[in-house]
Design an enzyme around this catalytic site. Structure first.
Site, mmCIF file in Angstrom:
data_model
loop_
_atom_site.group_PDB
_atom_site.id
_atom_site.type_symbol
_atom_site.label_atom_id
_atom_site.label_comp_id
_atom_site.label_asym_id
_atom_site.label_seq_id
_atom_site.Cartn_x
_atom_site.Cartn_y
_atom_site.Cartn_z
ATOM 1 N N GLU A 260 46.915 30.001 52.788
ATOM 2 C CA GLU A 260 47.378 29.273 51.656
ATOM 3 C C GLU A 260 48.635 29.900 50.890
ATOM 4 O O GLU A 260 49.172 31.056 51.238
ATOM 5 C CB GLU A 260 46.411 29.684 50.485
ATOM 6 C CG GLU A 260 45.092 28.679 50.758
ATOM 7 C CD GLU A 260 43.888 28.938 49.991
ATOM 8 O OE1 GLU A 260 43.007 27.767 49.609
ATOM 9 O OE2 GLU A 260 43.559 30.066 49.593
ATOM 10 N N CYS B 282 54.450 31.753 46.143
ATOM 11 C CA CYS B 282 53.632 32.842 46.526
ATOM 12 C C CYS B 282 53.048 32.775 47.936
ATOM 13 O O CYS B 282 52.651 31.697 48.139
ATOM 14 C CB CYS B 282 52.451 32.875 45.313
ATOM 15 S SG CYS B 282 51.416 34.260 45.867
ATOM 16 N N CYS C 46 42.205 39.687 55.064
ATOM 17 C CA CYS C 46 42.530 41.219 54.830
ATOM 18 C C CYS C 46 41.648 42.007 55.372
ATOM 19 O O CYS C 46 40.422 41.855 55.005
ATOM 20 C CB CYS C 46 42.914 41.005 53.083
ATOM 21 S SG CYS C 46 43.526 42.464 52.476
ATOM 22 N N CYS D 189 39.162 45.098 48.204
ATOM 23 C CA CYS D 189 39.194 44.994 46.787
ATOM 24 C C CYS D 189 37.928 44.314 46.254
ATOM 25 O O CYS D 189 37.781 43.087 46.555
ATOM 26 C CB CYS D 189 40.513 44.650 46.461
ATOM 27 S SG CYS D 189 41.925 45.652 47.217
ATOM 28 N N CYS E 249 38.676 40.666 44.581
ATOM 29 C CA CYS E 249 39.604 39.738 45.089
ATOM 30 C C CYS E 249 38.801 38.860 45.859
ATOM 31 O O CYS E 249 38.094 39.329 46.856
ATOM 32 C CB CYS E 249 40.736 40.621 45.742
ATOM 33 S SG CYS E 249 41.950 39.449 46.790
ATOM 34 N N CYS F 91 46.319 34.260 41.264
ATOM 35 C CA CYS F 91 46.165 35.603 42.052
ATOM 36 C C CYS F 91 44.689 35.753 42.353
ATOM 37 O O CYS F 91 43.875 36.053 41.423
ATOM 38 C CB CYS F 91 46.598 36.729 41.029
ATOM 39 S SG CYS F 91 48.120 36.669 40.383
HETATM 40 N N1 SAH Z 1 47.217 42.616 49.281
HETATM 41 C C1 SAH Z 1 48.523 42.650 48.417
HETATM 42 C C2 SAH Z 1 49.120 41.387 47.900
HETATM 43 C C3 SAH Z 1 48.272 40.346 47.547
HETATM 44 S S1 SAH Z 1 47.015 40.152 46.290
HETATM 45 C C4 SAH Z 1 48.135 43.415 47.041
HETATM 46 O O1 SAH Z 1 46.910 43.688 46.986
HETATM 47 O O2 SAH Z 1 49.076 43.936 46.302
HETATM 48 C C5 SAH Z 1 48.385 39.895 44.792
HETATM 49 C C6 SAH Z 1 47.806 40.625 43.419
HETATM 50 O O3 SAH Z 1 46.700 39.855 42.913
HETATM 51 C C7 SAH Z 1 47.391 41.957 43.590
HETATM 52 O O4 SAH Z 1 47.954 42.536 42.323
HETATM 53 C C8 SAH Z 1 46.101 41.568 43.511
HETATM 54 O O5 SAH Z 1 45.287 42.798 42.931
HETATM 55 C C9 SAH Z 1 45.768 40.559 42.304
HETATM 56 N N2 SAH Z 1 44.443 40.010 42.514
HETATM 57 C C10 SAH Z 1 43.509 39.997 43.604
HETATM 58 N N3 SAH Z 1 42.485 39.291 43.039
HETATM 59 C C11 SAH Z 1 42.695 38.885 41.816
HETATM 60 C C12 SAH Z 1 41.661 38.367 40.627
HETATM 61 N N4 SAH Z 1 40.787 37.839 41.164
HETATM 62 N N5 SAH Z 1 42.221 37.916 39.578
HETATM 63 C C13 SAH Z 1 43.572 38.394 39.218
HETATM 64 N N6 SAH Z 1 44.462 39.234 40.122
HETATM 65 C C14 SAH Z 1 43.796 39.275 41.385
HETATM 66 FE FE1 SF4 Z 2 43.661 42.517 50.354
HETATM 67 FE FE2 SF4 Z 2 43.101 41.293 48.052
HETATM 68 FE FE3 SF4 Z 2 43.020 43.827 48.321
HETATM 69 FE FE4 SF4 Z 2 45.333 42.775 48.166
HETATM 70 S S1 SF4 Z 2 43.842 42.571 46.528
HETATM 71 S S2 SF4 Z 2 44.685 44.034 49.503
HETATM 72 S S3 SF4 Z 2 44.841 40.530 49.349
HETATM 73 S S4 SF4 Z 2 41.675 42.513 49.509
#
Ligand code: SAH
Ligand code: SF4
Length: 400
Positions: free
Chosen positions: A118, A131, A138, A142, A145, A377
């Site tokens: 995406e 973006c 991944c 997290c 996420c 995000c």
């Molecule tokens: N993997 C990288 C980049 C992709 S995630 C990283 O983790 O930084 C991009 C951003 O979105 C990161 O700061 C992540 O923590 C945030 N993010 C992930 N899930 C989210 C959610 N459900 N709501 C808001 N931000 C989120």
């Molecule tokens: Fe991977 Fe989502 Fe964690 Fe970023 S926030 S490292 S995309 S699992």
């Protein structure tokens, strides 16, 4: 004659692999493709330069448009290659103008299915941010996420990362010489241009270092896409050993997904913290090459109700970052199906932001964009492992 859908798909796949696209290629890739087309060694640099300009400064999708390339070479190139972008599986437009594309990438030899990623475009009054994704899925998990619930399918190639920018430029009419495409849903002129690129889509970009680096070289090349490195931001969950190398070799801006101010909580939210705890992460930040007040690191902090959103957390955050040239980005949590988290109340976010503001960090709350199409995000998750095309039409995240 009736062709079984599978057989038709195989033929289509063969056709796709038979003619690779040059769109998104690095200079070296382009030279190799030209050499394979019979261009003599002595001419490779010059020919690659010509193609580069047409592809990346003008966005041409047809070799015939390349007026300074001989007719013969144009024909040879068209016989062997295309300038196709990744296939668009779906394009969604949010009520706030955010656009999300689900893209299908050409299948590689061993892949059972074509991977999907995406890409999201977020227009704002003073900028347009694209973006982009760096991996399909991944490896990290997290807990807040959506992408983290999808296993890693594979790293994207540099070409596939660049192609996301090209495709977005096509769709929003953002090539300098482009005529308005026949798309009645185009954004108004003032909001069209992609001025910023953030590696905040699917995946952990520092786990795909070489391809992301090569792609950002293409994106920032003055003779082509020419995005300023100051307007490219890589976001990492904290792959500490790669942070200095990224700073040295790429020169882009950096964002850190911090989300917690103590290791116990960060271990839970960003499990990579168990390997690279907060102190080590912040040390890497302090030593980030080129760091200054003019080139600050952005710290992302997702606001999770009752988890990390107390005033004590806000004060701890400010204390933790003291001495680091930093920006703080508070991100209201964007919910996704079956998540155990909720977004903090607006009042709580405002009070948290006040503490952060008083410590000298301006306007830190990131307005959620494109929530109605799960484009915000952390809401990205390609459909490749989730829904089939027929199911997708009735899925809640295809709201447009
Ligand atoms: N993997 C990288 C980049 C992709 S995630 C990283 O983790 O930084 C991009 C951003 O979105 C990161 O700061 C992540 O923590 C945030 N993010 C992930 N899930 C989210 C959610 N459900 N709501 C808001 N931000 C989120
Ligand atoms: Fe991977 Fe989502 Fe964690 Fe970023 S926030 S490292 S995309 S699992």
């Amino acid at each position: 004659m009736t062709i079984a859908p599978e057989a038709a798909q195989n033929t289509l796949d063969k056709m796709q692999t038979a003619k690779p696209s040059l769109a998104g290629m690095t200079r070296d890739g382009l030279k190799a493709a030209l050499a394979a087309a019979g261009v003599p060694e002595k001419q490779l640099r010059m020919r690659a330069g010509q193609l580069w300009g047409w592809m990346y400064a003008h966005g041409f999708t047809n070799f015939d448009q390349m007026s300074d390339v001989s007719k013969e070479l144009r024909r040879t190139l068209a016989d062997l290659y295309t300038l196709d972008r990744p296939e668009i599986v779906s394009e969604q437009i949010s009520i706030d103008g955010t656009r999300k594309w689900l893209l299908r990438l050409p299948k590689r030899g061993h892949e059972a299915r074509a991977p999907e990623v995406e890409t999201v475009y977020i227009p704002e009054s003073d900028r347009g941010t694209l973006c982009i994704s760096s991996q399909v899925g991944c490896t990290l998990t997290c807990s807040f996420c959506h992408t983290g619930t999808q296993k890693l399918v594979r790293n994207l190639e540099a070409q596939e990362i660049v192609a996301q920018i090209m495709l977005a430029r096509d769709r929003i009419g953002d090539w300098p010489s482009s005529e308005t495409p026949a798309d009645s849903r185009l954004l108004p002129n003032a909001e069209r241009k992609i001025t910023n690129v953030v590696l905040m889509g699917m995946g952990e970009p520092l786990y795909n270092f070489d391809n992301v680096k090569a792609a950002m070289e293409v994106a920032s090349d003055d003779a082509g896409l020419s995005l300023s490195k100051r307007r490219i931001t890589l976001s990492t969950s904290g792959v500490v050993p790669e942070i200095p190398r990224w700073g040295d070799e790429s020169g882009t801006m950096l964002a850190i997904s911090l989300h917690a101010t103590n290791d116990a909580l960060r271990d839970e939210l960003v499990p990579l913290n168990k390997k690279y705890p907060i102190a080590e992460l912040l040390d890497a930040c302090r030593n980030y090459p080129g760091l200054s007040n003019a080139k600050r690191i952005t710290f992302e902090y997702v606001m999770l109700k009752g988890v990390n959103d107390s005033l004590a957390d806000a004060r701890a955050l400010v204390r933790l970052l003291a001495g680091i040239p930093a920006k703080i980005n508070l991100i209201p949590f964007n919910p996704w199906p079956n998540t155990k988290y909720e977004c903090s109340d607006w009042q709580t976010i405002e009070r948290f932001a006040d503490v952060v503001n008083r410590a000298g960090y301006a306007s830190p709350v990131r307005t959620p964009r494109g929530r109605d199409i799960l484009a915000a995000c952390g809401q990205l998750r390609s459909e490749s492992v989730r829904l089939r095309a027929s199911e997708r039409t009735s899925a809640p995240d295809t709201a447009t």
